[in-house]
Design a protein around this motif. Structure first.
Motif, PDB file in Angstrom:
ATOM      1  N   TRP A 288     -10.888  -5.535   3.154  1.00 18.49           N
ATOM      2  CA  TRP A 288      -9.861  -4.952   4.019  1.00 18.49           C
ATOM      3  C   TRP A 288      -8.534  -5.695   3.877  1.00 18.49           C
ATOM      4  CZ3 TRP A 288     -10.296  -0.292   5.585  1.00 18.49           C
ATOM      5  CH2 TRP A 288     -11.546   0.249   5.911  1.00 18.49           C
ATOM      6  N   LEU A 289      -8.584  -6.990   3.570  1.00 21.35           N
ATOM      7  CA  LEU A 289      -7.342  -7.734   3.342  1.00 21.35           C
ATOM      8  C   LEU A 289      -6.644  -7.221   2.086  1.00 21.35           C
ATOM      9  CD1 LEU A 289      -8.462 -11.388   4.204  1.00 21.35           C
ATOM     10  CD2 LEU A 289      -7.106  -9.814   5.603  1.00 21.35           C
ATOM     11  N   ILE A 290      -7.444  -6.854   1.075  1.00 24.79           N
ATOM     12  CA  ILE A 290      -6.877  -6.261  -0.136  1.00 24.79           C
ATOM     13  C   ILE A 290      -6.227  -4.923   0.190  1.00 24.79           C
ATOM     14  CG2 ILE A 290      -7.443  -5.256  -2.393  1.00 24.79           C
ATOM     15  CD1 ILE A 290      -9.577  -7.420  -2.692  1.00 24.79           C
ATOM     16  N   LEU A 291      -6.891  -4.133   1.044  1.00 29.70           N
ATOM     17  CA  LEU A 291      -6.315  -2.858   1.471  1.00 29.70           C
ATOM     18  C   LEU A 291      -4.984  -3.091   2.186  1.00 29.70           C
ATOM     19  CD1 LEU A 291      -6.460   0.206   1.977  1.00 29.70           C
ATOM     20  CD2 LEU A 291      -7.746  -0.282   4.063  1.00 29.70           C
ATOM     21  N   GLY A 292      -4.957  -4.104   3.060  1.00 28.66           N
ATOM     22  CA  GLY A 292      -3.718  -4.417   3.761  1.00 28.66           C
ATOM     23  C   GLY A 292      -2.624  -4.848   2.803  1.00 28.66           C
ATOM     24  N   LEU A 293      -3.003  -5.613   1.760  1.00 25.70           N
ATOM     25  CA  LEU A 293      -2.038  -6.043   0.757  1.00 25.70           C
ATOM     26  C   LEU A 293      -1.471  -4.851  -0.008  1.00 25.70           C
ATOM     27  CD1 LEU A 293      -0.666  -8.313  -0.878  1.00 25.70           C
ATOM     28  CD2 LEU A 293      -2.691  -8.345  -2.347  1.00 25.70           C
ATOM     29  N   VAL A 294      -2.350  -3.939  -0.410  1.00 33.46           N
ATOM     30  CA  VAL A 294      -1.908  -2.732  -1.118  1.00 33.46           C
ATOM     31  C   VAL A 294      -0.972  -1.919  -0.234  1.00 33.46           C
ATOM     32  CG1 VAL A 294      -2.675  -0.531  -2.085  1.00 33.46           C
ATOM     33  CG2 VAL A 294      -3.948  -2.621  -2.585  1.00 33.46           C
ATOM     34  N   GLY A 295      -1.340  -1.813   1.048  1.00 31.54           N
ATOM     35  CA  GLY A 295      -0.484  -1.082   1.980  1.00 31.54           C
ATOM     36  C   GLY A 295       0.878  -1.731   2.131  1.00 31.54           C
ATOM     37  N   GLY A 296       0.892  -3.060   2.183  1.00 32.57           N
ATOM     38  CA  GLY A 296       2.156  -3.782   2.302  1.00 32.57           C
ATOM     39  C   GLY A 296       3.027  -3.599   1.075  1.00 32.57           C
ATOM     40  N   LEU A 297       2.396  -3.624  -0.105  1.00 33.43           N
ATOM     41  CA  LEU A 297       3.148  -3.406  -1.342  1.00 33.43           C
ATOM     42  C   LEU A 297       3.706  -1.985  -1.399  1.00 33.43           C
ATOM     43  CD1 LEU A 297       0.771  -5.211  -3.885  1.00 33.43           C
ATOM     44  CD2 LEU A 297       2.997  -6.008  -3.059  1.00 33.43           C
ATOM     45  N   ALA A 298       2.904  -1.023  -0.910  1.00 33.70           N
ATOM     46  CA  ALA A 298       3.369   0.367  -0.886  1.00 33.70           C
ATOM     47  C   ALA A 298       4.565   0.516   0.050  1.00 33.70           C
ATOM     48  CB  ALA A 298       2.236   1.285  -0.455  1.00 33.70           C
ATOM     49  N   ALA A 300       6.662  -1.867   0.901  1.00 37.04           N
ATOM     50  CA  ALA A 300       7.806  -2.542   0.276  1.00 37.04           C
ATOM     51  C   ALA A 300       8.430  -1.668  -0.807  1.00 37.04           C
ATOM     52  CB  ALA A 300       7.351  -3.875  -0.304  1.00 37.04           C
ATOM     53  N   SER A 301       7.569  -0.953  -1.545  1.00 33.49           N
ATOM     54  CA  SER A 301       8.058  -0.061  -2.591  1.00 33.49           C
ATOM     55  C   SER A 301       8.882   1.081  -2.002  1.00 33.49           C
ATOM     56  CB  SER A 301       6.874   0.490  -3.386  1.00 33.49           C
ATOM     57  OG  SER A 301       7.303   1.402  -4.369  1.00 33.49           O
ATOM     58  N   ILE A 302       8.418   1.614  -0.873  1.00 32.13           N
ATOM     59  CA  ILE A 302       9.158   2.691  -0.200  1.00 32.13           C
ATOM     60  C   ILE A 302      10.522   2.193   0.253  1.00 32.13           C
ATOM     61  CG2 ILE A 302       9.214   4.138   1.873  1.00 32.13           C
ATOM     62  CD1 ILE A 302       6.149   4.353   1.627  1.00 32.13           C
ATOM     63  N   ILE A 436       7.036   4.076   7.778  1.00 22.50           N
ATOM     64  CA  ILE A 436       8.242   3.579   7.104  1.00 22.50           C
ATOM     65  C   ILE A 436       8.884   4.686   6.271  1.00 22.50           C
ATOM     66  CG2 ILE A 436       9.043   2.001   5.301  1.00 22.50           C
ATOM     67  CD1 ILE A 436       7.055  -0.050   6.429  1.00 22.50           C
ATOM     68  N   PHE A 437       8.057   5.491   5.596  1.00 12.80           N
ATOM     69  CA  PHE A 437       8.606   6.592   4.804  1.00 12.80           C
ATOM     70  C   PHE A 437       9.356   7.587   5.696  1.00 12.80           C
ATOM     71  CE2 PHE A 437       8.214  10.905   3.115  1.00 12.80           C
ATOM     72  CZ  PHE A 437       8.879  10.755   1.902  1.00 12.80           C
ATOM     73  N   ILE A 438       8.728   7.971   6.798  1.00 14.28           N
ATOM     74  CA  ILE A 438       9.376   8.918   7.721  1.00 14.28           C
ATOM     75  C   ILE A 438      10.672   8.333   8.259  1.00 14.28           C
ATOM     76  CG2 ILE A 438       9.163   9.982  10.015  1.00 14.28           C
ATOM     77  CD1 ILE A 438       6.197  10.407   9.391  1.00 14.28           C
ATOM     78  N   PHE A 439      10.661   7.065   8.611  1.00  9.95           N
ATOM     79  CA  PHE A 439      11.834   6.398   9.175  1.00  9.95           C
ATOM     80  C   PHE A 439      13.025   6.498   8.222  1.00  9.95           C
ATOM     81  CE2 PHE A 439      13.863   2.033   9.988  1.00  9.95           C
ATOM     82  CZ  PHE A 439      14.743   2.548  10.920  1.00  9.95           C
TER      83      PHE A 439
END
Length: 449
Positions: A288-298, A300-302, A436-439
């Motif tokens: 789940w920490l890896i999932l959180g990391l992927v989400g954070g990178l996504a 940041a990319s947005i 973040i995308f919607i914002f």
């Protein structure tokens, strides 16, 4: 009266063990409740715990064995011989005996079973071990009180007395036909006031709730909770009475399921304890920490794709954590309510009606929170366009997060997946990304960059 397990009481136990004063130890602990014995053993080191365990009578320590923490129980059992373990198990009901044997290493199981002298008891234990874990069959005990519908009242009483000697607590009296099929239950009051000339068939109650041996434990718990039952009989495909499940086993099951769901909601994929090794904890937490990391990178990319917005309107940057946090919080709130409702089987109504209800609730919450944001922006002299952007974004993010938090658990449940996996990191991470995308997308539409 049993003494409370205070620090002073525990120190006295340790002193007597050190002095090897068996007589005083037996006198001091003979009146203790098994739960208190378990608490004392948990506080002792392995050698002293094993010493105390071997010293006390099996009738007392057998019940305490069930209360001891699983890791401590495993260590103590390793220090006992197959014969000593068999003596402990012989004092337990079949369901508890099967649970203890199931925890033993495979090479010790056969040795322990061979040391149990009661062949019928062994047969029952082996039968219970063959049922799939988490089913009614794995939870039930074979000990129960049953009477045949053809028995006269005096015969019934005599047979019940004989059976009751093998049952720790009599919750119900079950009535069976000549083929041992469950047909009802017998009220003790009705039995006491019945005439000696009456048969069981004249006084028994035909209505009786039961569960199938392959039913899921969660379904059994739900049924017992609904009808406030202390025990429930278990039947097979032919409706043959084969066992009963008592409330203490259901409470243990509910506790285990609650702990598992809590860990899954927190992003822990395996059953772990505070004392487990670093490797076990890492394996449980890392996915789940890896999932959180992927989400954070996504996320940041947005944000990187809207670099122009952050350059021209730096105020947006300060509200990015707020938008992400609100999306995660709303999603977890919504999913927690749904997961709890699914667990209690009280989710009613169609998907469409639930969707409109969630949208309505989200709009109310969103508007109220957006108003606070607007007031906050006014006092900080933010431009009206910035305040409007943040407020509208917040409303839209809350609506979307609420819908995701509501429908992801429902969809998972419909597909046979534990909805608890939808809470915590999964919902939080997905809502962070969408939020973040919607914002920034709404900011682009309103601010025109």
């Amino acid at each position: 009266m049993a003494a409370e397990v205070t620090k002073e009481f525990l120190e006295e136990i340790k002193r007597l063990i050190s002095a090897n004063d068996e007589k005083s130890l037996l006198k001091l602990l003979s009146e203790e409740h098994p739960a208190d014995i378990a608490e004392i053993i948990d506080e002792l080191d392995l050698d002293n715990a094993t010493y105390l365990f071997k010293l006390l009578d099996s009738e007392l320590t057998a019940e305490a064995l069930l209360e001891i923490h699983e890791d401590d129980r495993e260590k103590i059992l390793k220090n006992l011989s197959a014969e000593e373990i068999a003596d402990e198990i012989d004092e337990l009901d079949t369901d508890d005996a099967a649970d203890i044997i199931q925890e033993l290493p495979e090479e010790r199981v056969e040795k322990v079973i061979s040391e149990i002298e009661d062949d019928a008891f062994v047969k029952d234990i082996v039968e219970l071990l063959n049922y799939e874990e988490g089913t009614a069959g794995s939870l039930m005990a074979k000990e129960l009180v049953k009477v045949k519908e053809t028995w006269m009242v005096p015969t019934c009483v005599r047979k019940m007395r004989s059976q009751a000697q093998e049952v720790t607590r009599v919750h119900s009296i079950y009535v069976v036909d000549k083929e041992n099929r469950l047909i009802g239950r017998l009220s003790l009051k009705d039995l006491l006031v019945a005439s000696p000339k009456d048969r069981v068939s004249d006084i028994y109650i035909p209505k009786v709730d039961s569960v199938h041996v392959n039913d899921k434990g969660e379904d059994v718990a739900r049924l017992m909770q609904k009808y406030d039952l202390e025990a429930i009989p278990v039947v097979d495909d032919q409706n043959t009475l084969i066992g009963r499940i008592t409330i203490d086993d259901i409470v243990d099951l509910i506790k285990e399921e609650a702990e598992k769901d809590y860990q899954m909601a927190a992003g822990i994929t395996e059953d772990i304890d505070a004392d487990d090794s670093i490797l076990d904890k890492t394996k449980a937490r890392l996915p789940w920490l890896i999932l959180g990391l992927v989400g954070g990178l996504a996320a940041a990319s947005i944000m990187g794709g809207f670099e122009e917005a952050l350059t021209n309107f730096p105020e947006l940057f300060y509200f990015t954590p707020l938008i992400a946090a609100m999306a995660g919080n709303v999603g977890v709130q919504s999913s927690a309510i749904i997961v709890q409702g699914l667990a209690n089987d009280n989710i009613k109504g169609s998907m469409l009606s639930r969707m409109f209800k969630e949208i309505g609730l989200s709009i109310i919450n969103g508007v109220l929170l957006a108003a606070l944001i607007f007031i906050f922006g006014f006092f900080l002299n933010y431009s009206t366009s910035i305040s409007v952007t943040i407020s509208i974004s917040l409303i839209m993010v809350i609506i979307l997060a609420s819908l995701i938090g509501t429908f992801v658990p429902l969809i998972l449940d419909k597909n046979g997946i534990d909805p608890a996996v939808a809470t915590g990191p999964f919902i939080t991470t997905s809502n962070d990304i969408f939020g973040i995308f919607i914002f920034f997308y709404i900011a682009k539409l309103i601010l025109g960059f």
